[in-house]
Scaffold this motif. Structure first.
Motif, PDB file in Angstrom:
ATOM      1  N   THR A  39      15.510  32.163 -55.523  1.00 52.63           N
ATOM      2  CA  THR A  39      14.629  31.079 -53.805  1.00 52.63           C
ATOM      3  C   THR A  39      15.889  29.823 -53.572  1.00 52.63           C
ATOM      4  O   THR A  39      15.683  29.845 -52.636  1.00 52.63           O
ATOM      5  CB  THR A  39      12.925  30.853 -54.137  1.00 52.63           C
ATOM      6  OG1 THR A  39      13.108  29.987 -54.783  1.00 52.63           O
ATOM      7  CG2 THR A  39      12.761  32.127 -54.868  1.00 52.63           C
ATOM      8  N   HIS A  56      11.893  24.744 -57.576  1.00 53.86           N
ATOM      9  CA  HIS A  56      11.502  26.045 -57.406  1.00 53.86           C
ATOM     10  C   HIS A  56      10.392  26.195 -57.572  1.00 53.86           C
ATOM     11  O   HIS A  56      10.143  27.446 -58.932  1.00 53.86           O
ATOM     12  CB  HIS A  56      12.912  26.492 -56.813  1.00 53.86           C
ATOM     13  CG  HIS A  56      14.033  26.822 -56.274  1.00 53.86           C
ATOM     14  ND1 HIS A  56      13.856  26.282 -54.639  1.00 53.86           N
ATOM     15  CD2 HIS A  56      15.223  26.216 -57.387  1.00 53.86           C
ATOM     16  CE1 HIS A  56      15.174  26.121 -54.679  1.00 53.86           C
ATOM     17  NE2 HIS A  56      16.045  25.989 -55.805  1.00 53.86           N
ATOM     18  N   GLU A  98       8.943  30.587 -51.537  1.00 57.68           N
ATOM     19  CA  GLU A  98       9.765  29.265 -51.486  1.00 57.68           C
ATOM     20  C   GLU A  98       8.287  28.082 -51.156  1.00 57.68           C
ATOM     21  O   GLU A  98       7.604  28.990 -50.467  1.00 57.68           O
ATOM     22  CB  GLU A  98      10.790  29.354 -51.250  1.00 57.68           C
ATOM     23  CG  GLU A  98      11.574  27.606 -51.389  1.00 57.68           C
ATOM     24  CD  GLU A  98      11.815  26.988 -52.279  1.00 57.68           C
ATOM     25  OE1 GLU A  98      10.109  27.351 -53.406  1.00 57.68           O
ATOM     26  OE2 GLU A  98      12.529  27.274 -53.507  1.00 57.68           O
ATOM     27  N   HIS A 119      10.014  22.068 -51.334  1.00 59.52           N
ATOM     28  CA  HIS A 119       9.379  22.540 -52.953  1.00 59.52           C
ATOM     29  C   HIS A 119       8.189  21.871 -52.967  1.00 59.52           C
ATOM     30  O   HIS A 119       7.911  21.352 -54.147  1.00 59.52           O
ATOM     31  CB  HIS A 119      10.715  21.583 -53.566  1.00 59.52           C
ATOM     32  CG  HIS A 119      11.566  21.625 -53.314  1.00 59.52           C
ATOM     33  ND1 HIS A 119      12.751  23.005 -53.469  1.00 59.52           N
ATOM     34  CD2 HIS A 119      13.033  21.269 -52.754  1.00 59.52           C
ATOM     35  CE1 HIS A 119      13.933  23.086 -53.275  1.00 59.52           C
ATOM     36  NE2 HIS A 119      14.344  21.844 -52.650  1.00 59.52           N
TER      37      HIS A 119
END
Length: 186
Positions: free
Chosen positions: A27, A62, A100, A104
């Motif tokens: 990702t 991730h 995703e 983050h």
């Protein structure tokens, strides 16, 4: 399938003597950019001259990395082996934001469960993953990828190795021709 013998097909393409290993977090936008160049690399360099090996590099920032990596390894145990896994990786690459978190740490995926991630990936790839994902000892293959990366001093993705040596001067932003030059010279 959970009680049957299984085999994870190595994520290897080409038959050449030069080894090009690429450590990818599926990702990661930079890993996606590198993954999308691999077919062109094989074509330009020649499948009889290089061997491309994808090594999966799960990274905790991730957030669904572990689930996604397990899905890819699970796909490699299915009919089609590495080509089925490649189809799953291509689906992730084409819909990266669906797997995703924003920055983050937030966004729509905060409310998504691992089962929903698997279902989403099944929908995009057309590959039924649930049974293979549930193989009890599938983690031994995932651990192999992790251990191999650590033994080679690889901590981030994408990272590139040629014939077992990490290449700090290679980047996902490089043109495919630059990779070919680095691998084959001339």
């Amino acid at each position: 399938m959970t009680d049957a013998q299984w085999h994870a097909d190595p994520l290897t393409w080409g038959t050449g003597p030069r080894s090009f290993e690429i450590f990818l977090e599926p990702t990661c936008p930079y890993s996606v950019r590198a993954f999308n160049k691999l077919d062109a690399l094989l074509s330009q360099a020649g499948e009889d001259k290089i061997t491309v090996k994808i090594r999966l590099q799960s990274q905790p920032w991730h957030m669904y990395s572990g689930v996604i990596v397990r899905c890819i390894i699970a796909a490699s145990t299915l009919e089609g082996g590495k080509e089925t896994a490649k189809k799953v990786m291509a689906a992730i690459a084409a819909h990266r934001e669906e797997f995703e978190f924003d920055h983050h740490a937030d966004g729509a995926n905060m409310d998504v469960t691992p089962n929903q991630i698997i279902e989403r990936l099944e929908g995009y790839s057309g590959v039924a993953l649930q049974d293979a994902f549930a193989i009890p000892d599938l983690d031994r293959e995932i651990k192999w990828h992790c251990k191999y990366a650590r033994q080679n001093g690889i901590h981030v993705s994408p990272t590139f190795m040629i014939d077992g040596l990490a290449q700090a001067d290679m980047s996902s932003g490089d043109e495919v021709g630059a990779w070919v030059q680095k691998l084959l010279g001339s």
